[in-house]
Design a protein around this motif. Sequence first.
Motif, PDB file in Angstrom:
ATOM      1  N   VAL A 344       0.835  -1.198   0.000  1.00 51.51           N
ATOM      2  CA  VAL A 344       0.000   0.000   0.000  1.00 51.51           C
ATOM      3  C   VAL A 344       0.875   1.256   0.000  1.00 51.51           C
ATOM      4  CG1 VAL A 344      -1.797   1.280   1.215  1.00 51.51           C
ATOM      5  CG2 VAL A 344      -1.842  -1.228   1.213  1.00 51.51           C
ATOM      6  N   LYS A 345       0.694   2.065  -1.036  1.00 52.83           N
ATOM      7  CA  LYS A 345       1.439   3.321  -1.161  1.00 52.83           C
ATOM      8  C   LYS A 345       0.439   4.473  -1.263  1.00 52.83           C
ATOM      9  CE  LYS A 345       5.190   0.769  -1.723  1.00 52.83           C
ATOM     10  NZ  LYS A 345       6.138   0.540  -0.627  1.00 52.83           N
ATOM     11  N   ASP A 346       0.535   5.426  -0.343  1.00 57.68           N
ATOM     12  CA  ASP A 346      -0.352   6.588  -0.345  1.00 57.68           C
ATOM     13  C   ASP A 346      -1.827   6.187  -0.368  1.00 57.68           C
ATOM     14  OD1 ASP A 346       1.845   8.395  -0.397  1.00 57.68           O
ATOM     15  OD2 ASP A 346       2.011   8.096  -2.568  1.00 57.68           O
ATOM     16  N   GLY A 347      -2.138   5.143   0.414  1.00 56.32           N
ATOM     17  CA  GLY A 347      -3.530   4.716   0.540  1.00 56.32           C
ATOM     18  C   GLY A 347      -4.056   3.874  -0.600  1.00 56.32           C
ATOM     19  N   GLU A 348      -3.223   3.514  -1.547  1.00 60.13           N
ATOM     20  CA  GLU A 348      -3.640   2.716  -2.703  1.00 60.13           C
ATOM     21  C   GLU A 348      -2.787   1.457  -2.822  1.00 60.13           C
ATOM     22  OE1 GLU A 348      -6.215   3.384  -4.669  1.00 60.13           O
ATOM     23  OE2 GLU A 348      -6.673   5.270  -3.645  1.00 60.13           O
ATOM     24  N   ILE A 349      -3.435   0.366  -3.252  1.00 61.10           N
ATOM     25  CA  ILE A 349      -2.722  -0.882  -3.500  1.00 61.10           C
ATOM     26  C   ILE A 349      -1.904  -0.751  -4.782  1.00 61.10           C
ATOM     27  CG2 ILE A 349      -2.946  -3.332  -4.012  1.00 61.10           C
ATOM     28  CD1 ILE A 349      -3.700  -2.797  -1.209  1.00 61.10           C
ATOM     29  N   GLU A 350      -0.637  -1.082  -4.715  1.00 58.76           N
ATOM     30  CA  GLU A 350       0.217  -1.080  -5.900  1.00 58.76           C
ATOM     31  C   GLU A 350       0.737  -2.493  -6.129  1.00 58.76           C
ATOM     32  OE1 GLU A 350       3.308   1.808  -5.965  1.00 58.76           O
ATOM     33  OE2 GLU A 350       1.962   3.503  -5.592  1.00 58.76           O
ATOM     34  N   LEU A 351       0.314  -3.102  -7.211  1.00 59.95           N
ATOM     35  CA  LEU A 351       0.744  -4.465  -7.534  1.00 59.95           C
ATOM     36  C   LEU A 351       1.705  -4.422  -8.717  1.00 59.95           C
ATOM     37  CD1 LEU A 351      -2.620  -6.447  -7.190  1.00 59.95           C
ATOM     38  CD2 LEU A 351      -0.818  -6.118  -5.487  1.00 59.95           C
ATOM     39  N   ASN A 352       2.967  -4.372  -8.405  1.00 59.04           N
ATOM     40  CA  ASN A 352       4.005  -4.368  -9.426  1.00 59.04           C
ATOM     41  C   ASN A 352       4.536  -5.790  -9.565  1.00 59.04           C
ATOM     42  OD1 ASN A 352       6.184  -3.999 -11.110  1.00 59.04           O
ATOM     43  ND2 ASN A 352       7.436  -2.931  -9.588  1.00 59.04           N
ATOM     44  N   PHE A 353       4.094  -6.490 -10.578  1.00 57.92           N
ATOM     45  CA  PHE A 353       4.471  -7.889 -10.730  1.00 57.92           C
ATOM     46  C   PHE A 353       5.885  -8.078 -11.278  1.00 57.92           C
ATOM     47  CE2 PHE A 353      -0.260  -8.237 -10.851  1.00 57.92           C
ATOM     48  CZ  PHE A 353      -0.388  -8.937  -9.657  1.00 57.92           C
ATOM     49  N   ASP A 354       6.574  -6.978 -11.525  1.00 59.76           N
ATOM     50  CA  ASP A 354       8.004  -7.071 -11.834  1.00 59.76           C
ATOM     51  C   ASP A 354       8.822  -7.185 -10.549  1.00 59.76           C
ATOM     52  OD1 ASP A 354       7.686  -6.906 -14.596  1.00 59.76           O
ATOM     53  OD2 ASP A 354       7.637  -4.708 -14.561  1.00 59.76           O
ATOM     54  N   ASP A 355       8.170  -6.928  -9.418  1.00 59.30           N
ATOM     55  CA  ASP A 355       8.814  -7.050  -8.115  1.00 59.30           C
ATOM     56  C   ASP A 355       8.788  -8.514  -7.688  1.00 59.30           C
ATOM     57  OD1 ASP A 355       8.563  -7.265  -5.044  1.00 59.30           O
ATOM     58  OD2 ASP A 355       9.303  -5.226  -5.311  1.00 59.30           O
ATOM     59  N   ASP A 356       9.933  -9.082  -7.316  1.00 61.90           N
ATOM     60  CA  ASP A 356      10.011 -10.512  -7.035  1.00 61.90           C
ATOM     61  C   ASP A 356       9.167 -10.922  -5.830  1.00 61.90           C
ATOM     62  OD1 ASP A 356      11.950  -9.123  -5.384  1.00 61.90           O
ATOM     63  OD2 ASP A 356      12.737 -11.082  -4.822  1.00 61.90           O
ATOM     64  N   ILE A 357       9.019 -10.035  -4.847  1.00 57.95           N
ATOM     65  CA  ILE A 357       8.224 -10.383  -3.662  1.00 57.95           C
ATOM     66  C   ILE A 357       6.753 -10.495  -4.035  1.00 57.95           C
ATOM     67  CG2 ILE A 357       7.478  -9.608  -1.376  1.00 57.95           C
ATOM     68  CD1 ILE A 357      10.200  -8.201  -1.097  1.00 57.95           C
ATOM     69  N   ILE A 358       6.250  -9.475  -4.723  1.00 53.06           N
ATOM     70  CA  ILE A 358       4.835  -9.474  -5.117  1.00 53.06           C
ATOM     71  C   ILE A 358       4.554 -10.587  -6.119  1.00 53.06           C
ATOM     72  CG2 ILE A 358       3.039  -8.116  -6.277  1.00 53.06           C
ATOM     73  CD1 ILE A 358       4.381  -5.604  -5.084  1.00 53.06           C
ATOM     74  N   ASP A 359       5.446 -10.759  -7.074  1.00 52.06           N
ATOM     75  CA  ASP A 359       5.251 -11.788  -8.097  1.00 52.06           C
ATOM     76  C   ASP A 359       5.233 -13.191  -7.490  1.00 52.06           C
ATOM     77  OD1 ASP A 359       5.108 -12.655 -10.907  1.00 52.06           O
ATOM     78  OD2 ASP A 359       7.107 -13.469 -10.515  1.00 52.06           O
ATOM     79  N   SER A 360       6.100 -13.448  -6.528  1.00 57.36           N
ATOM     80  CA  SER A 360       6.182 -14.783  -5.927  1.00 57.36           C
ATOM     81  C   SER A 360       4.989 -15.094  -5.035  1.00 57.36           C
ATOM     82  CB  SER A 360       7.469 -14.910  -5.104  1.00 57.36           C
ATOM     83  OG  SER A 360       8.598 -14.793  -5.907  1.00 57.36           O
ATOM     84  N   ALA A 361       4.587 -14.113  -4.216  1.00 55.17           N
ATOM     85  CA  ALA A 361       3.577 -14.371  -3.189  1.00 55.17           C
ATOM     86  C   ALA A 361       2.152 -14.252  -3.690  1.00 55.17           C
ATOM     87  CB  ALA A 361       3.789 -13.431  -2.012  1.00 55.17           C
ATOM     88  N   CYS A 362       1.915 -13.473  -4.750  1.00 54.63           N
ATOM     89  CA  CYS A 362       0.558 -13.273  -5.246  1.00 54.63           C
ATOM     90  C   CYS A 362       0.143 -14.476  -6.091  1.00 54.63           C
ATOM     91  CB  CYS A 362       0.466 -11.991  -6.068  1.00 54.63           C
ATOM     92  SG  CYS A 362      -1.209 -11.606  -6.609  1.00 54.63           S
ATOM     93  N   VAL A 363      -0.788 -15.271  -5.576  1.00 52.48           N
ATOM     94  CA  VAL A 363      -1.161 -16.518  -6.267  1.00 52.48           C
ATOM     95  C   VAL A 363      -2.398 -16.356  -7.140  1.00 52.48           C
ATOM     96  CG1 VAL A 363      -0.043 -18.075  -4.640  1.00 52.48           C
ATOM     97  CG2 VAL A 363      -2.382 -17.321  -4.183  1.00 52.48           C
ATOM     98  N   THR A 364      -3.253 -15.369  -6.825  1.00 56.46           N
ATOM     99  CA  THR A 364      -4.424 -15.122  -7.675  1.00 56.46           C
ATOM    100  C   THR A 364      -4.608 -13.624  -7.863  1.00 56.46           C
ATOM    101  OG1 THR A 364      -6.050 -14.982  -5.853  1.00 56.46           O
ATOM    102  CG2 THR A 364      -5.585 -17.175  -6.741  1.00 56.46           C
ATOM    103  N   HIS A 365      -5.070 -13.256  -9.075  1.00 55.61           N
ATOM    104  CA  HIS A 365      -5.358 -11.843  -9.358  1.00 55.61           C
ATOM    105  C   HIS A 365      -6.197 -11.784 -10.626  1.00 55.61           C
ATOM    106  CE1 HIS A 365      -5.003  -7.541  -9.539  1.00 55.61           C
ATOM    107  NE2 HIS A 365      -4.475  -7.591 -10.761  1.00 55.61           N
ATOM    108  N   ALA A 366      -7.218 -10.931 -10.617  1.00 51.98           N
ATOM    109  CA  ALA A 366      -8.076 -10.704 -11.782  1.00 51.98           C
ATOM    110  C   ALA A 366      -8.676 -12.009 -12.317  1.00 51.98           C
ATOM    111  CB  ALA A 366      -7.297  -9.976 -12.875  1.00 51.98           C
ATOM    112  N   GLY A 367      -9.085 -12.871 -11.392  1.00 49.51           N
ATOM    113  CA  GLY A 367      -9.751 -14.105 -11.793  1.00 49.51           C
ATOM    114  C   GLY A 367      -8.845 -15.202 -12.286  1.00 49.51           C
TER     115      GLY A 367
END
Length: 388
Positions: A344-367
């Motif tokens: 969360v940055k400035d009150g908003e969710i930022e999903l940067n899938f080029d980031d290894d942490i977000i890319d690895s841990a996020c298992v579902t998104h947009a169906g």
Amino acid sequence: MKIAVPREKEIGEMRVALVPDIVSRLTKKGFQVLVETGAGEAAHFHDQNYIDAGAEIITDTKQLWQEADILVKVAPPGEFDGEAEINSLRPGSILISFLDPLRNPENILKIAQRQITAFSMELIPRTSRAQSMDALSSQANIAGHKATLLAAAHLPRMFPMMTTAAGTIPPAKVLVLGAGVAGLQAIATARRLGAVVEAFDIRPTVKEEVQSVGAKFIDIPLQEETNAGGGYAKEVSNNTQEVIRQVLTEHIKKADVVITTAQVQGKKAPLLVTEDMIAQMKRGSVIVDLAAEQGGNCAHTEAGKDVQYHGVTIIGPVNLPASLPIDSSQMYSKNLQTLVQYLVKDGEIELNFDDDIIDSACVTHAGEIRNSRIKDLLPSQESSVISY
């Protein structure tokens, strides 16, 4: 941004996702925290503690789930009284929890079909950058510590050497198999209790870590690659496993306590201690098998039970971190706080899938299921068809 903390309903789960201290830190950062009434009771955190920390207590479970922008849990969402918890979470929201995705891919599919963005705490990468979010490691520390205490409580002799007027009592001999986070903590606890400790791991690179916490490392030259990267061991061939067993047999025969911690993500735990090896152990010896829930490293291990075989007690503990809920909740809560603030940055969710942490841990998104290993575990027609 509303963060919701439900009461855990899984049998034996005493942890809570956020403790009052972390709630206070999050509310000061501008988050609104909703806590289900009684969520922290099993971990000895009362509703008033959460109110004092700035949280709002919610009595209606469904209301809590439906209002959440981010819902944080410990155990994966389950089904209770005929209702699936995940159905109460509104589409477009975020779920952060242990999800056990490689053993329960069907649950991940259901989460994707609900249009929920889910982060699995098991899949946080073991890198220095993600260390403060690494919940597997924080909980493994507790499991390794408690495993040694269980062994000491069941062993019919003391751990430390004692010199008394009645003679000298030699120290107990402890063998730890697997030198990951849990294994290293088991070694450290056994040493603090005064035992003489040996340890083995198929990864020769951990030898210095084993020695640094006071144990002797058992060297077994192996002919194949054993390091899977990211701090994990690789599944090895049956031939290599047999070589390991042959060497370990002599060490196990001399041990008073054996603590096994060897696991491979998404696979059945390797069998390290056979029935024949147990039969050669001294009567009264104790085995604590931390891989019990993955099938066990030891013959005759039964998850959640203590088994007697040839005078040896084989303990198959389940969810040991939950047995020390104050500390385990505090550590897990800090892991979640770091991850939430990372997302969360400035009150908003930022999903940067080029980031290894977000890319690895996020298992579902947009169906969709984002992790290929999870997709491969599902029938092809299920993994490719997503409901909207």
